[in-house]
Design an enzyme around this catalytic site. Structure first.
Site, PDB file in Angstrom:
ATOM      1  N   ARG A   1     -15.278  19.302 -11.474  1.00 47.10           N
ATOM      2  CA  ARG A   1     -14.914  17.939 -11.124  1.00 47.10           C
ATOM      3  C   ARG A   1     -13.694  17.468 -11.931  1.00 47.10           C
ATOM      4  O   ARG A   1     -13.573  17.772 -13.115  1.00 47.10           O
ATOM      5  CB  ARG A   1     -16.078  16.997 -11.392  1.00 47.10           C
TER       6      ARG A   1
ATOM      7  N   LYS B   1     -21.014  14.742  -5.361  1.00 45.77           N
ATOM      8  CA  LYS B   1     -21.179  13.778  -6.447  1.00 45.77           C
ATOM      9  C   LYS B   1     -20.654  12.398  -6.067  1.00 45.77           C
ATOM     10  O   LYS B   1     -21.135  11.382  -6.591  1.00 45.77           O
ATOM     11  CB  LYS B   1     -20.489  14.296  -7.715  1.00 45.77           C
TER      12      LYS B   1
ATOM     13  N   HIS C   1     -30.722  11.785 -11.524  1.00 54.49           N
ATOM     14  CA  HIS C   1     -30.081  13.096 -11.618  1.00 54.49           C
ATOM     15  C   HIS C   1     -31.099  14.029 -12.275  1.00 54.49           C
ATOM     16  O   HIS C   1     -31.169  14.133 -13.494  1.00 54.49           O
ATOM     17  CB  HIS C   1     -28.809  12.988 -12.461  1.00 54.49           C
TER      18      HIS C   1
ATOM     19  N   SER D   1     -26.685  20.169 -18.336  1.00 58.45           N
ATOM     20  CA  SER D   1     -26.433  21.595 -18.143  1.00 58.45           C
ATOM     21  C   SER D   1     -26.826  22.392 -19.387  1.00 58.45           C
ATOM     22  O   SER D   1     -26.510  22.002 -20.517  1.00 58.45           O
ATOM     23  CB  SER D   1     -24.950  21.808 -17.844  1.00 58.45           C
TER      24      SER D   1
ATOM     25  N   LYS E   1     -33.254  22.946 -16.971  1.00 56.26           N
ATOM     26  CA  LYS E   1     -33.810  22.096 -15.913  1.00 56.26           C
ATOM     27  C   LYS E   1     -34.163  22.910 -14.670  1.00 56.26           C
ATOM     28  O   LYS E   1     -35.262  22.791 -14.116  1.00 56.26           O
ATOM     29  CB  LYS E   1     -32.808  21.001 -15.562  1.00 56.26           C
ATOM     30  N   THR E   2     -33.213  23.747 -14.220  1.00 57.62           N
ATOM     31  CA  THR E   2     -33.453  24.551 -13.018  1.00 57.62           C
ATOM     32  C   THR E   2     -34.514  25.606 -13.270  1.00 57.62           C
ATOM     33  O   THR E   2     -35.421  25.812 -12.452  1.00 57.62           O
ATOM     34  CB  THR E   2     -32.140  25.221 -12.555  1.00 57.62           C
TER      35      THR E   2
ATOM     36  N   ASP F   1     -31.636  18.536  -7.925  1.00 60.28           N
ATOM     37  CA  ASP F   1     -30.536  17.796  -8.548  1.00 60.28           C
ATOM     38  C   ASP F   1     -30.565  16.285  -8.377  1.00 60.28           C
ATOM     39  O   ASP F   1     -30.322  15.566  -9.333  1.00 60.28           O
ATOM     40  CB  ASP F   1     -29.210  18.329  -8.000  1.00 60.28           C
TER      41      ASP F   1
ATOM     42  N   ARG G   1     -20.378  28.546  -8.558  1.00 56.98           N
ATOM     43  CA  ARG G   1     -21.465  27.840  -7.891  1.00 56.98           C
ATOM     44  C   ARG G   1     -21.826  28.503  -6.572  1.00 56.98           C
ATOM     45  O   ARG G   1     -21.021  29.209  -5.969  1.00 56.98           O
ATOM     46  CB  ARG G   1     -21.047  26.392  -7.594  1.00 56.98           C
TER      47      ARG G   1
END
Length: 525
Positions: free
Chosen positions: A54, A195, A214, A232, A236-237, A251, A316
């Site tokens: 981003r 986003k 989020h 990150s 979390k994932t 997400d 990604r």
């Protein structure tokens, strides 16, 4: 449906529109336009050029009478005048009007009561594929009556001129919340569209008493769901991916009076160091219809090397959520019984698990702490404390107090337990201590979800104030005390006070939440 039949509020030649193409046609068009190559697994692999993430400094919100007193203006939510937006809009229109472009109509929000109909217009087939896979695809009946509330227009190959266009660089991401328009120019990184719409949802939903988050969410066979917040690198994932539980999403979600719903119809996972052994769900999702960005893909063998980060560490893959076997395809579930804040503390001073009071939950939600590691970026020679309000500060247009108040209202109403789990280091900082083992972390997560910590004894941490359990099923008691893991207790106190001071300094950035400071860390004598 022909190009002249679809609803479009944007003045572009309808005869140039490639409307609502299926995945196969989008891939075919992307290949014919040399936007990417097809991998051996069938995924479309593209490179995004200079922008592999981003462009945070080039994101702006148009300041209008409607938004002037609502937005938390600052370095994150940068204002731009409507005249600048209008000039960029004209330039984007001129850029797109003379060439074919792609249109995708879809929804953000699995709960139809709160779903936002969005029309995505872009010059790249691969970006239309991204929108198709990441957002919720309408049925034929929904498509026939589709009327967009927001329109996102993307011109990735248009380079702006800061001197004449009034932008900071050749890139601009602009949200005009009053006109219900999003403009993206100068970047091929498709994540900007995802986003941007997330930011729109975060602006709209609090007024309807919906908490935008989020986070990742999963649900057990008993119907009890869990929310995982984390930046990150916090796990979390990994920790929300549990074969025994259904995946709601990885997400972006909303928490309404009736439960939780996914904003998206797909997943956008990192690929760096992805392996079939450690993340089999994501590995198997990289197949026909998936889109990879900046993952190393050999043009001859057409095989990926996910260990190669030479393009970027932020490679990604985007894929529809039904590519995950245990995904809950409705994208909805009931209220959670647990909220988990994940942090990877590289200083090795936070307890592996702690229970939070309502006020502490608000404090740590606003703080959004984790740490960057030495060597991960140029100039970083020791762990650096990183704070991102609401665990998603770049996408939160309203003051943090709005989101924090919503969170505690939901927690209180539904009697939700809140835990802080440290997936980082113990016995010393990064480089001297050791990473908390994944099996132990999973045991803590399971204990939190199954309410196995309800009757254990707790001890307040002398510096961080949080309640530390003295026992946890599947975890040795001594591991639960972070100070006991250090060989030098005095060195622990120094490190803990240093991190506590960083929490305190960071929290002073926010207004309207000052009373919560007493629920945060306190420097010991």
């Amino acid at each position: 449906m022909t190009a002249t039949q679809f609803q479009q509020k944007i003045p572009l030649p309808p005869e140039n529109a490639q409307y609502q193409l299926p995945v196969s046609a989008l891939i075919e068009m992307a290949l014919s336009n040399a936007e990417g190559i097809l991998s051996e697994s069938g995924a479309l692999g593209v490179k995004t050029g200079a922008f592999t993430g981003r462009a945070a400094n080039d994101r702006f919100i148009v300041k209008t009478p409607e938004t002037e007193h609502k937005i938390a203006w600052g370095q994150t939510n940068q204002p731009v005048e409507a005249t600048v937006f209008d000039a960029v809009y004209k330039k984007v229109m001129d850029h797109l009007s003379g060439k074919p472009y792609y249109v995708f109509n879809g929804f953000a929000g699995a709960d139809k009561r709160y779903a936002l109909p969005v029309q995505f217009i872009t010059e790249l087939a691969s970006h239309s594929l991204f929108a198709h896979q990441m957002f919720i695809r309408p049925t034929e009946d929904e498509l026939a009556s589709f009327s967009p509330e927001f329109t996102l227009i993307s011109a990735p190959t248009l380079e702006l001129n800061p001197e004449t266009d009034g932008t900071r660089s050749e890139v601009a991401i602009m949200l005009h919340l009053e006109k219900k328009l999003v403009l993206i120019a100068g970047t091929r990184y498709a994540g900007e569209s995802k986003k941007s719409i997330f930011s729109v949802m975060n602006y709209l939903l609090p007024a309807r008493n919906v908490m935008p988050m989020h986070c990742s969410v999963n649900v057990g066979a008993d119907g009890q769901s869990a929310i995982f917040f984390g930046l990150s690198g916090t796990g979390k994932t990994t920790l929300s991916a549990d074969a025994s539980r259904g995946l709601i999403g990885d997400d972006e979600h909303g928490w309404s009076d009736d439960g939780i719903f996914n904003f998206e119809g797909g997943c956008y996972a990192k690929t760096i160091r992805l392996s079939k052994k450690n993340e089999p769900e994501i590995w198997h999702a990289i197949r026909y219809g998936a889109l990879t960005e900046n993952a190393s893909l050999d043009p001859e063998t057409r095989q990926y090397d996910f260990d190669d980060g030479s393009i970027t560490e932020n490679g990604r893959v985007a894929y529809p959520i039904h590519y995950i076997d245990n995904a809950v395809l409705t994208g909805q579930c009931g209220h959670p019984n647990a909220v988990i804040f994940l942090t990877a503390d590289a200083f090795g001073v936070l307890p592996p698990i702690a229970k939070l009071t309502e006020e502490q939950a608000q404090y740590h939600f606003i703080s959004g702490y984790t740490s960057k590691l030495a060597g991960t970026e140029i100039g970083i020679t020791e762990p650096v404390a990183t704070f991102s309000a609401c665990f998603g500060e770049p996408f939160m247009p309203l003051p943090v107090s709005v989101y924090a108040d919503l969170l505690v209202e939901k927690i209180r109403r539904h009697n939700v337990r809140v835990y802080l789990i440290n997936t980082g280091w113990q016995g010393g900082a990064y480089g001297s201590g050791k990473r908390i083992s994944i099996p132990h972390t999973r045991a803590m997560v399971n204990a939190a979800l199954k309410n196995q910590l309800a009757d254990v004894q707790y001890k307040p941490h002398p510096i961080f104030n949080v309640l530390v359990p003295q026992q946890c099923p599947g975890v040795p008691d001594e591991i639960l005390d972070p100070k006991a893991q250090w060989q030098d207790p005095a060195a622990y106190d120094v490190a803990a006070n240093t991190l506590a001071d960083r929490f305190i300094q960071n929290f002073q950035r926010y207004t309207g939440v000052e009373p919560l400071a007493k629920s945060g860390p306190q420097i010991s004598a």
